[in-house]
Design an enzyme around this catalytic site. Structure first.
Site, PDB file in Angstrom:
ATOM      1  N   SER A  58     -64.529 -42.284  21.368  1.00  0.00           N
ATOM      2  CA  SER A  58     -64.448 -42.619  19.941  1.00  0.00           C
ATOM      3  C   SER A  58     -64.277 -44.122  19.741  1.00  0.00           C
ATOM      4  CB  SER A  58     -63.270 -41.864  19.323  1.00  0.00           C
ATOM      5  OG  SER A  58     -62.882 -42.473  18.121  1.00  0.00           O
ATOM      6  N   HIS A  81     -53.615 -53.620  29.858  1.00  0.00           N
ATOM      7  CA  HIS A  81     -53.206 -54.874  29.256  1.00  0.00           C
ATOM      8  C   HIS A  81     -54.111 -55.326  28.120  1.00  0.00           C
ATOM      9  CE1 HIS A  81     -50.327 -57.881  28.638  1.00  0.00           C
ATOM     10  NE2 HIS A  81     -51.339 -58.628  28.298  1.00  0.00           N
ATOM     11  N   GLU A  97     -55.453 -53.437  26.239  1.00  0.00           N
ATOM     12  CA  GLU A  97     -55.019 -52.535  25.170  1.00  0.00           C
ATOM     13  C   GLU A  97     -53.897 -53.155  24.328  1.00  0.00           C
ATOM     14  OE1 GLU A  97     -56.096 -49.624  24.094  1.00  0.00           O
ATOM     15  OE2 GLU A  97     -54.425 -49.217  22.732  1.00  0.00           O
ATOM     16  N   HIS A 125     -49.367 -58.144  35.837  1.00  0.00           N
ATOM     17  CA  HIS A 125     -47.962 -58.417  35.515  1.00  0.00           C
ATOM     18  C   HIS A 125     -47.226 -57.128  35.142  1.00  0.00           C
ATOM     19  CE1 HIS A 125     -49.041 -59.492  31.082  1.00  0.00           C
ATOM     20  NE2 HIS A 125     -48.789 -58.231  31.200  1.00  0.00           N
ATOM     21  N   THR A 172     -51.155 -67.834  22.168  1.00  0.00           N
ATOM     22  CA  THR A 172     -50.325 -67.041  21.268  1.00  0.00           C
ATOM     23  C   THR A 172     -49.395 -67.945  20.472  1.00  0.00           C
ATOM     24  OG1 THR A 172     -50.364 -65.434  23.057  1.00  0.00           O
ATOM     25  CG2 THR A 172     -48.948 -64.948  21.198  1.00  0.00           C
ATOM     26  N   LYS A 210     -51.027 -69.778  17.577  1.00  0.00           N
ATOM     27  CA  LYS A 210     -51.165 -69.030  16.337  1.00  0.00           C
ATOM     28  C   LYS A 210     -49.908 -69.178  15.488  1.00  0.00           C
ATOM     29  CE  LYS A 210     -54.671 -65.841  17.528  1.00  0.00           C
ATOM     30  NZ  LYS A 210     -55.532 -65.196  16.579  1.00  0.00           N
TER      31      LYS A 210
END
Lengths: 429, 648
Positions: free
Chosen positions: B190, B274, B276, B323, B349, B352
């Site tokens: 899906s 990860h 994910e 990790h 990160t 941001k």
């Protein structure tokens, strides 16, 4: 006072005051929250200490970044927040799109902060991986194997009375002040070996050889626990590490190498002194620890090593227990070296009476708990193999029918029988 | 000439359509059950995703409360070990695959086409298919509650060899693990199907002038996430197929006794696992990058860097999986490499966060509920990021791995991060989707309850973890120093639960009774705000022309130019026969149903039934192919060429 004024007053005075008043409470709390038998903040060996030191480096670096970034964020939010109708309907601010110089310098600073962390990280990776070269020669070797849901410890350098390596279960005794190299294996599923005060965890993976090293600064009693989910009883798969000084360790090894203790018949007159107990089942999941034990666990463990004075034991009951241990087929899975037990699927019980815990580090070793464990095992450690049997077909307390329902008892232990078995197991010092 | 050809092909008015077999009759119902079962409208599919996700979110929340009740006091007997293991397995599986991912998919579906000025996604029927597959997977995962096998109890990560029939089957024919294996495979199909659709849509269906570097950040993050899904799900699918083979057909991928290697599962799982994590967080970052500029009333600070850092996270996300395996004894060099790589990912990160603060700087911050959630996101995500850096230091992680410190970390990222952003998104786009506005008072009350409840629940878990409490444990002893904080966590969980309940109660009330909102209630910046609410079936009467980032803001400040372009656009479209819309179809749900039926037979080891299910999939796909593209035209009044038809 109008509510709005009251609220503003509250915001200006009372709230900060309350926060400041709470601060020592919270800070005091932190220390308490980081105190316990598995605290990583109370390392008692160099590996755990190096890991804590590295952790603190990350705390300091991120702490500084936090103060800067969060401070800016708080300032910006308060400064530029719309406070009234006029702010709400003001013309939009200048539609600026960014500032490359600011952005690139911030990226540079972030990289710098990470470099500060990465240097001790790299050092730590090499340090914690294996015993340092200068200590390698004197390092003590133990093999640890994970089973659903207990730990087996093998001392390859020591030969027992049967001229095999020395085995024990759930309590690993090591020399204090000496590097210990532990080979980690698994017999069934993945487990993880973790003694927080001595070293971070390393997994026990089937078909893969792993190892870790640790060292206890001084003699002590340490809590360990499986740290990788390994099935139904993962939560109660625990163990202990006992570090002893050189002499005590040698004594312990010498005793462990002996075959199981056989109690000599006592003079009839002494029988009256037999300490006995009445069993009370505290029920499912009831705790199996006591405050006296926790007050000085090492002393409690040493107490457990004491062999009872000759003649104070009920030899009749003990020999009954020994017969029952055979009759109830316990011997098929458990080894009691020198006596009948020969099995290897379950913990070696040759010196079980000298251990401070039973049931995989879950319960303190005393007659009450032993009795509870062998009569009500599924409520102590639900789904354990002694109760359920093995998938390979070895049957435990229960038999399964074709649909897998546990319908029939294979082993039953009555209250009287349990008293005898408890007496026998307790005698195995 | 071209226009005539198209009209004939579509078969409108000219009546040129040949007679078709009844099986190929396209459903035309616009209301009622059939209209939902056969829908191909991206907005309806988005709503189906959203509603299903919210239902499963509540289920996952109840599972979480069960877990917290069990852990409130030491040695509790509220749940058995077995039930507890099922609870945490299903809590994670549900929240990841059945709540956060589909909720993101709901926004991808509903908002992304509106942001790029499209009338639907590139493959509308495929979009329906993705939803029905999702629902099939969700049903399979949750069927265990009603059968003897029970729910899967192997953890959401399903580490081999605990998942082999030897260790996970309580009795012959225990299908709990098979349900997990089949459910995740279908959910994977899906997600991949849906993502391919989004990628094609974003690449091909952008409005004129909407270059890639003018795309709204949410759409950019949809694109990056879709690529992550397409590239990472094959890894877990391979792992699941191998496991399925081990369990059912006697292969030996993970079968230890025959030389199988459990470590293989860990690598395959985390190569998926990860990315994910970023699949869960990047859409959230996209939403935040929409909400903050809107309520700060200025453009995003450093748009190119935000986009680039998002893509960068996507790339690096594939190089840090180990990790999760620092404790598996990878050796020094591999551990060092993954450790450094993981630290590196903190840079994009962090960028941001800097840029969101830069966006706030000098703005006129309107503290509406979505903005509160967005600011809550920035604060909480920052905490999650810091504990993430602590994990990246591998030796420190040796103590944290598998402890409550990790539980604290990823809940800060997934609740404080993903969920806060999704809740912000629901508030933000609610007026667009339903034409009603949520009360600010109740919205903010729910925010504060959620914010406080969340922190009370999860902040103490950092300390529990550092104090040596392992995860996934049904009971703990009372002498470990964990009692007080566990009770605090449980109290916090209930505050959080009340906050969530208030949030949804207010949403349901607003849906029926809320204050009607006008068009563009937030003074929005992106194209979705340029259309009426709720949006008409065809979205845009007139396809917009884009000149700049924040296209709608530009339109609002250049009315004459916009009116001129729209008139031209209307003329062009009218000469093609009007606005072309896709026809509804029965085959997406039929084909997905085949997979559901086949999987249910398969987990019960009824192979003929499984084959019949697959045959249904095949027949459905063939009929789908021969059904033809269909389509029809709509002619809204405001989209007629002529004088006086301007912007709104």
């Amino acid at each position: 006072m109008r509510p709005s004024i009251f609220l503003r007053h509250l915001r200006r005075r009372a709230l900060p005051a309350a926060l400041i008043a709470l601060l020592p409470l919270v800070c005091g709390g932190w220390l308490d929250w980081l105190h316990g038998p598995q605290s990583t903040f109370e390392p008692e060996g160099p590996v755990a200490r190096s890991q804590l030191d590295l952790f603190m480096v990350t705390v300091y670096v991120t702490g500084v970044i936090f103060v800067l970034v969060a401070g800016t964020l708080a300032y910006v939010t308060l400064k530029f927040k719309a406070r009234n109708e006029a702010d709400e309907h003001a013309e939009p601010p200048p539609q600026s799109h960014g500032n490359p110089l600011v952005e690139i310098s911030l990226i540079g600073l972030s990289v710098l902060a990470l470099v500060i962390i990465s240097v001790p990280t790299l050092k730590g990776i090499w340090y914690s991986y294996d015993v340092p070269a200068e200590e390698k020669a004197g390092a003590y070797e133990v093999n640890a194997t994970g089973y659903q849901w207990w730990f087996k410890f093998e001392y390859p350098a020591e030969k027992n009375s049967a001229n095999l390596s020395l085995f024990t279960a759930n309590e690993m005794v090591i020399p204090a002040g000496k590097a210990v190299h532990i080979n980690l294996r698994s017999n069934d599923v993945m487990h993880s070996f973790w003694v927080p005060k001595l070293a971070g965890k390393v997994d026990m993976i089937p078909n893969r050889g792993n190892h870790l090293w640790l060292k206890a600064d001084a003699p002590g009693y340490f809590w360990g626990q499986c740290a990788e989910f390994c099935g139904e009883d993962h939560a109660v798969m625990r163990f202990r590490v006992i570090a002893l000084n050189e002499k005590d360790f040698a004594d312990w090894l010498a005793n462990q190498k002996q075959p199981a203790r056989t109690v000599e018949a006592a003079p009839a007159a002494a029988r009256a002194q037999f300490a006995s107990y009445t069993f009370n089942n505290p029920g499912r999941n009831a705790p199996g620890y006591s405050e006296q034990f926790d007050a000085n666990p090492l002393a409690a463990w040493q107490q457990q090593q004491q062999v009872p004075v000759a003649g104070t034991e009920n030899t009749e009951l003990i020999s009954q227990g020994r017969a029952l241990f055979k009759a109830k087929t316990c011997i098929i899975c458990h080894t009691i070296r020198g006596h009948e037990g020969v099995g290897t699927a379950a913990p070696d019980l040759t010196h079980v009476g000298a251990r401070s815990t039973i049931a995989g580090g879950l319960l303190e070793n005393n007659p009450q708990n032993l009795h509870r464990w062998i009569t009500d095992l599924n409520n102590v450690k639900p789904g354990n193999k002694m109760y359920m049997g093995f998938a390979t077909g070895m049957v435990g307390y229960m038999k399964k029918d074709a649909q897998g329902n546990l319908t029939e008892h294979n082993i039953t232990v009555s209250d009287t029988e349990a008293h005898a078995i408890v007496a026998y197991l307790s005698s195995l010092k | 000439m071209e226009a005539t050809v198209k009209t004939d092909f579509i078969g409108q008015e000219a009546g040129a359509e040949p007679k078709r077999a009844w099986i190929f009759t396209r459903p035309t119902a616009k209301t009622g059950l059939v209209s939902w079962l056969t829908t191909v409208d991206h907005k309806r599919i988005g709503m189906l995703y959203g509603c299903s996700a919210l239902i499963f979110f509540l289920v996952g929340g109840l599972e979480a409360l069960m877990i917290r009740i069990q852990l409130a006091v030491p040695n509790n007997t509220f749940l058995t070990h077995q039930k507890y293991n099922e609870m945490f397995t299903m809590h994670a599986t549900t929240m990841i695959f059945l709540a956060i991912m589909p909720l993101s998919a709901a926004f991808f579906n509903y908002i992304m086409p509106l942001q790029i000025g499209a009338r639907d996604v590139a493959f509308p029927r495929l979009n329906g298919f993705a939803y029905w597959l999702f629902l099939s997977g969700a049903i399979i995962l949750n069927i265990g509650w009603f059968v003897r096998s029970g729910e899967p109890d192997i953890g959401w990560f399903g580490y081999a060899p605990l998942t082999t029939s030897q260790f996970s089957n309580q009795f012959p024919g225990d299908m709990s693990t098979d349900l997990w294996v089949m459910g995740l495979q279908i959910l994977g199909v899906s997600s991949v199907v849906g993502s391919l659709n989004f990628i094609v849509t974003i690449i091909n269906l952008r409005a004129p002038g909407l270059t890639m570097m003018r795309l709204p950040v949410f759409t950019w993050m949809t694109l990056v996430t879709a690529f992550l899904i397409v590239l990472s799900f094959p890894a877990i699918t391979i792992a699941l197929v191998e496991l399925m083979m081990d369990r059912n057909f006697g292969t030996n991928f993970f079968e230890v006794s025959n030389g199988g290697l459990p470590i293989l599962w860990l690598h395959l799982f985390w190569v998926f696992g990860h990315p994910e994590v970023y699949i869960l967080i990047l859409p959230a970052m996209g939403i935040i990058s929409e909400v903050i500029p809107t309520f700060a009333r200025k453009p995003l600070f450093g748009y190119p860097i935000i986009v680039f850092s998002g893509a960068c996270i996507g790339f690096l996300g594939f190089g840090v999986w180990s990790h999760h395996m620092f404790t598996t004894g990878m050796g020094t060099v591999a551990t060092a490499a993954f450790s450094l790589m993981t630290m590196a990912i903190a840079v994009p990160t962090g960028v941001k966060i800097f840029n969101w603060i830069g966006t706030l700087w000098g703005g006129h911050l309107q503290m509406r509920t979505p903005m509160m959630f967005a600011l809550g996101f920035v604060w909480m995500f920052m905490f999650g990021g810091f504990s993430g850096v602590m994990h990246a230091a591998a030796p420190a992680d040796a103590q944290q791995h598998g402890s409550y410190f990790v539980v604290a970390h990823f809940h800060y990222v997934l609740i404080g991060g993903s969920l806060f952003a999704l809740l912000a998104g629901i508030h933000y786009w609610f007026p667009l989707i339903f034409g009603r506005r949520v009360s600010e008072f109740w919205g903010k009350l729910s925010f504060w309850l959620i914010f406080v409840g969340f922190n009370v629940t999860f902040f103490p878990m950092h300390f529990l973890g550092l104090n040596g409490m392992p995860r996934r444990t049904a009971v703990y002893d009372g002498d470990m120093g964990w009692n007080g904080l566990n009770m605090v966590c449980t109290i916090g969980a209930f505050i959080l639960g009340i906050g969530i309940a208030v949030y949804f109660a207010v949403m349901i009330y607003t849906y029926f009774r809320g204050e009607k909102s006008g068009r563009d209630p937030w003074d929005g910046r992106t194209l979705e705000w340029s259309i009426p609410n709720p949006p008409p079936e065809h979205n845009f009467d007139v396809i917009p022309t884009v000149h700049e980032l924040d296209a709608f803001w530009y339109e609002k400040h250049h009315p004459e130019e916009t009116a001129r372009e729209q008139a031209a656009s209307i003329r062009a479209e009218a000469s093609h026969g009007g606005i072309h819309m896709p026809s509804q179809s029965w085959f997406p749900i039929l084909t997905a149903g085949g997979l559901l039926i086949g999987a249910l037979f398969f987990v019960n080891h009824i192979i003929p039934g499984a084959i019949a299910g697959l045959a249904l999939v095949f027949i459905g796909a063939c009929l789908w192919a021969f059904e033809g593209p269909g389509g029809y035209h709509v002619h809204p009044a405001s989209a007629q060429p002529g004088p006086g038809h301007g912007n709104h």
